[in-house]
Design an enzyme around this catalytic site. Structure first.
Site, mmCIF file in Angstrom:
data_model
loop_
_atom_site.group_PDB
_atom_site.id
_atom_site.type_symbol
_atom_site.label_atom_id
_atom_site.label_comp_id
_atom_site.label_asym_id
_atom_site.label_seq_id
_atom_site.Cartn_x
_atom_site.Cartn_y
_atom_site.Cartn_z
ATOM 1 N N ASP A 11 41.205 27.611 32.873
ATOM 2 C CA ASP A 11 40.314 28.705 32.257
ATOM 3 C C ASP A 11 39.495 27.554 31.159
ATOM 4 O O ASP A 11 40.163 26.826 30.334
ATOM 5 C CB ASP A 11 41.109 29.533 31.198
ATOM 6 C CG ASP A 11 41.627 30.402 32.323
ATOM 7 O OD1 ASP A 11 41.184 30.687 33.374
ATOM 8 O OD2 ASP A 11 42.509 31.474 31.701
ATOM 9 N N ASP A 130 41.075 42.046 42.200
ATOM 10 C CA ASP A 130 42.123 42.354 41.355
ATOM 11 C C ASP A 130 42.299 43.809 41.642
ATOM 12 O O ASP A 130 41.461 44.772 41.934
ATOM 13 C CB ASP A 130 41.751 42.537 39.903
ATOM 14 C CG ASP A 130 41.426 40.998 39.542
ATOM 15 O OD1 ASP A 130 41.777 40.089 40.034
ATOM 16 O OD2 ASP A 130 40.650 40.802 38.384
#
Lengths: 253, 194
Positions: A11, A130
């Protein structure tokens, strides 16, 4: 047949790696290039960089970071976060990304998948999905799991493949962050309904979990963040352990 | 100086970076004079074989390529268009390698495109000097060259196919050496040292 892939996910916020401990031998753990290079040396098969910055200015920082990664890393890498148009995709391709990953933007505008695939080839397009289980049905979510859509997981995944995705990265929001493993039956069904590779993401807490999703879940690759960033296991160790369980992985010297 | 042929087929960014990392001089070009005088020539390629052939023809390069006497390396679609024919768009290709490029047949458990790291086997010759048996290379492709007399390395998906080809001074790799980590870097180095 390709070996099962192990993919660390980094990230990035304002051009810096967010998670991570102070690895021995790394002068700057916040440097995405240095951390990525370390993972590559340890035997990572690919890298995924996700831009979690919010502002437009940070997008430019991320793009120059992508060029920097491309100059230094000699394995494939995928970038994502905030890609919502073909221009975003082009900018990252020009900067040297091998693949891009889109998630919410693909749900909002499915034609974007075809548009990017038609211009740059389907190998360039990784669609992240997701989903969470609501009353026994897997429902697709967007915006990091915060918005529930009407889409059903398997229907959407098949549609995404038809539209031109080269790979699917699936995260169960019921398992993400729990470190209790992956929903292997769901992965197995996804893999049997799709002919493109499936990357398992979200839920890995141990070598066992990863081994299970690759064997029982028949996933082609496993993506993980925290178990690598916090130094619980190195990629080299993980791959050796997977290999000793009979899973074909690429072992490097 | 290495000439990387510029014919509008995909991003050559990573190839350029790989050459840069090895510290060699290279130029992206479609200029026949530059290509014929270069010490080595690389024909990269991402995308569609029929489109690649069309672009090469527009630049009048297919014939020129066959006349080159210095080492030439085709990568991925670059290798495929150096074969006789490709099923992708049913197109006649340059015809240096004695192979007809076919599409992988989709079947249960066989993913198309073949994407990821696969083992190289039956490696033969200077291109693979110092490369350990069973080393992995990075592949991304839906079409492949079957085994033929020009095969100098193989891989499987699940049937055996040509991972690399060679005919006289012409070489081709189906995998992407520029994305294949240290193994790939050594293969590019070997090519440069030819």
């Amino acid at each position: 047949m390709p070996a099962k892939r192990i993919i660390p996910c980094l990230d990035v916020k304002n051009g810096r790696t967010v998670k991570g401990i102070n690895f021995e031998g790394l002068t700057d753990v916040g440097d995405p290039v240095e951390l990525g290079a370390r993972y590559a040396r340890e035997g990572a098969d690919e890298l995924v960089y996700l831009d979690i910055s919010a502002s437009k200015e940070c997008r430019n920082t991320f793009t120059s970071l992508v060029s920097n990664i491309a100059r230094h890393i000699n394995i494939p890498f995928t970038v994502g976060g905030g890609i919502s148009s073909i221009d975003d995709a082009s900018r990252l391709l020009d900067a040297g990304a091998d693949k891009i990953t889109i998630n919410s933007a693909a749900v909002a505008n499915p034609a974007l998948i075809s548009e990017i695939a038609a211009r740059y080839g389907r190998q360039f397009v990784v669609v992240a999905i997701d989903a969470k289980q609501i009353d026994g049905t897997w429902r697709v979510t967007t915006h990091g799991g915060s918005r529930l859509t009407d889409l059903e997981l398997f229907t959407w995944a098949v549609e995404v493949e038809r539209l031109g995705a080269g790979e699917i990265m699936f995260t169960s929001m019921d398992h993400d962050g729990t470190r209790n493993g992956y929903p292997c039956d769901t992965f197995a069904r996804l893999c049997s309904e799709l002919s493109i590779p499936v990357i398992a993401s979200g839920g890995a807490g141990s070598v066992d979990d990863i081994a299970k999703v690759l064997i029982d879940g028949t996933a082609d690759a496993a993506l993980a963040a925290s178990i690598f960033h916090y130094g619980e296991i190195t990629i080299t160790e993980l791959k050796q352990q997977l290999s000793s369980r009979g899973i074909e992985v690429r072992l490097t010297k | 100086m290495i000439a990387v042929i510029d014919y509008g087929m995909g991003n050559i960014c990573s190839l350029g970076h790989a050459l840069q990392r090895l510290g060699v001089e290279w130029q992206l070009t479609a200029d026949p004079t530059v290509i014929t005088t270069a010490s080595h020539v690389i024909l990269p390629g991402v995308g569609n074989a029929a489109e690649a052939m069309e672009n090469l023809k527009k630049l009048q390069l297919p014939e020129l390529i066959t006349t080159l006497r210095r080492p030439v390396l085709g990568i991925c679609v670059g290798m495929q268009v150096m074969c006789r024919h490709s099923e992708e768009g049913d197109v006649d290709c340059i015809g240096i390698f004695d192979a007809k490029v076919k599409r992988f047949i989709q079947q249960p458990g066989v993913k198309v495109p073949n994407m990821g790291w696969s083992r190289l086997a039956n490696m033969d010759g200077k291109l693979f000097k110092g490369i350990d048996k069973g080393s992995y290379a990075y592949f991304v492709h839906s079409y492949y060259a079957p085994l033929c007399p020009d095969t100098i390395a193989t891989s499987r998906h699940p049937e055996m196919f040509s991972a690399a080809l060679k005919y006289e001074n012409f070489y081709g790799t189906q995998f992407h050496p520029e994305k294949s980590g240290d193994v790939g870097e050594s293969i590019i180095k070997n090519f440069i040292n030819l």
